[in-house]
Design a protein around this motif. Structure first.
Motif, short mmCIF file in Angstrom:
data_model
loop_
_atom_site.label_atom_id
_atom_site.label_comp_id
_atom_site.label_asym_id
_atom_site.label_seq_id
_atom_site.Cartn_x
_atom_site.Cartn_y
_atom_site.Cartn_z
N ALA A 121 0.83 -1.20 0.00
CA ALA A 121 0.00 0.00 0.00
C ALA A 121 0.87 1.26 0.00
O ALA A 121 0.52 2.26 -0.63
CB ALA A 121 -0.94 -0.02 1.21
N PHE A 122 1.98 1.21 0.71
CA PHE A 122 2.91 2.34 0.74
C PHE A 122 3.43 2.65 -0.67
O PHE A 122 3.47 3.81 -1.09
CB PHE A 122 4.07 2.00 1.68
CG PHE A 122 5.14 3.05 1.77
CD1 PHE A 122 4.93 4.22 2.47
CD2 PHE A 122 6.39 2.84 1.19
CE1 PHE A 122 5.92 5.19 2.56
CE2 PHE A 122 7.39 3.79 1.28
CZ PHE A 122 7.15 4.97 1.97
N ILE A 123 3.80 1.62 -1.40
CA ILE A 123 4.27 1.81 -2.78
C ILE A 123 3.15 2.36 -3.64
O ILE A 123 3.34 3.29 -4.44
CB ILE A 123 4.81 0.49 -3.35
CG1 ILE A 123 6.09 0.05 -2.62
CG2 ILE A 123 5.06 0.61 -4.86
CD1 ILE A 123 7.27 0.97 -2.82
N ALA A 124 1.95 1.80 -3.50
CA ALA A 124 0.82 2.26 -4.31
C ALA A 124 0.50 3.72 -4.03
O ALA A 124 0.20 4.49 -4.95
CB ALA A 124 -0.41 1.39 -4.03
N ALA A 125 0.56 4.13 -2.77
CA ALA A 125 0.25 5.51 -2.40
C ALA A 125 1.25 6.50 -2.98
O ALA A 125 0.97 7.69 -3.06
CB ALA A 125 0.20 5.65 -0.88
N HIS A 126 2.44 6.01 -3.38
CA HIS A 126 3.45 6.87 -3.98
C HIS A 126 3.50 6.75 -5.50
O HIS A 126 4.43 7.23 -6.15
CB HIS A 126 4.83 6.56 -3.38
CG HIS A 126 4.99 7.08 -1.99
ND1 HIS A 126 4.47 6.44 -0.89
CD2 HIS A 126 5.60 8.21 -1.51
CE1 HIS A 126 4.76 7.13 0.20
NE2 HIS A 126 5.43 8.21 -0.14
#
Length: 251
Positions: A121-126
Motif C-alpha cells: 500500500a505504501f508503494i501504491a500511495a506513492h
C-alpha cells in the motif's frame, strides 16, 4: 491535480528477494531489472543463481559472509523503524524501480506478512505498484487507479479478492469477473470483495477512484497493468537507521 501516467507505459522493474518462504515456484527476473536482496533474501538469490545489484539489512539472517557478497551493500542497525524489506524497496525506488516483484514475502510469521502487505500500500500511495509472489497467489495494492487483466483461458476456478486498505475506498468497480461491482464504497471494516472469479476468455478490471485497495489473485492469471495512477513520487526517503523518539527502550 497530479499528472496521470500514460495507461500502457511500462514501469521500470525491480525484483526483491526477501527472507521468507519461496514455495519452489519459478522466479522471474526480467532483463534489465534492478535486483535487491533484503537481508536473508541474499542467500535465496545465491541459491537460485541470481546476481543481485544491492543487499540491504542488519545481516542477522544472512549466512553468507558480507565480504563475499560483491554488490552494493547497505548495512543497517538491528534497531530501526523500517523493516529490511521496506529499506530494499526504498533502495530499488532510488535506482528507478516503480514496479516491484517481491519473492519470499509471504508465509511464515503472520506479522511479517501483514507488514509486507502494508508496504504494498505504501508503494501504491506513492504512484508505483508492488507484487508479493508466493503459494500460488499474488498480492498487490492500488491507489486511485485500476488494474486491467487481459483475456486469458481459465481452467477450473481462478480466484480474485479485493479488500479496502484505507478506511474507505470509493468508486470501486470490478468488471469482467463472475460477480461485477459498480461504483461501490468499501471499508476496511467490511468484507464484501472476497472470492470473486475470473471468467474464461474475458478481460477484467478492478478500479478504485479514491482510496487504497489490496488485491489478491491466482498466480495462474496474467499479471495486470496499472492504469491511471498519479505520477510517481520522486523519492520514498532513505532507509531508516534509527528508532523514533516515541519508542521507549527498556534495554
Amino acid at each position: 491535480m497530479a499528472p496521470i501516467r500514460t495507461a500502457r507505459t511500462p514501469l521500470p522493474t525491480c525484483v526483491v528477494f526477501a527472507a521468507g518462504e519461496y514455495y519452489h515456484e519459478p522466479i522471474d527476473v526480467p532483463p534489465g531489472a534492478f535486483v535487491v536482496a533484503a537481508d536473508g533474501g541474499y542467500d535465496h538469490a545465491r541459491e537460485l543463481g541470481v546476481q543481485v545489484d544491492a543487499v540491504v539489512g542488519d545481516f542477522d539472517s544472512v549466512h553468507s559472509a558480507r565480504s563475499a557478497i560483491g554488490a552494493e551493500t547497505v548495512a543497517l542497525p538491528p534497531q530501526k523503524d523500517d523493516p529490511d524489506l521496506l529499506s530494499a524497496l526504498k533502495i530499488g525506488w532510488a535506482h528507478g524501480g516503480r514496479a516491484f516483484h517481491i519473492y519470499g514475502g509471504l508465509g511464515g510469521r503472520v506479522d511479517h506478512t501483514i507488514s509486507n502487505i502494508q508496504q504494498l500500500a505504501f508503494i501504491a500511495a506513492h504512484g508505483g505498484i508492488a507484487f508479493l509472489h508466493g503459494a500460488g497467489q499474488i498480492v498487490t495494492a492500488i491507489c486511485d487507479a485500476a488494474l486491467t487483466f487481459p483475456p486469458h483461458p481459465v481452467h477450473g476456478t481462478q480466484y480474485i479478492s479485493v479488500f479496502a486498505h484505507s478506511d474507505e475506498a470509493r468508486g470501486v468497480d470490478e468488471r469482467g469477473l463472475a460477480y461485477e461491482l459498480h461504483d461501490a464504497t468499501m471499508t476496511n471494516l467490511q468484507v464484501n470483495g472476497l472470492s470473486n472469479e475470473f471468467v474464461d476468455g474475458l478481460g477484467a478490471e478492478v478500479r478504485v477512484r479514491r482510496g487504497l485497495l489490496t488485491v489478491v489473485f491466482d498466480a495462474a492469471a496474467p499479471l495486470p497493468t496499472l492504469v491511471g495512477a498519479p505520477a510517481a513520487a520522486g523519492t520514498l526517503g532513505a532507509p531508516s537507521t534509527h528508532v523514533s523518539a516515541a519508542l521507549a527502550d527498556r534495554g
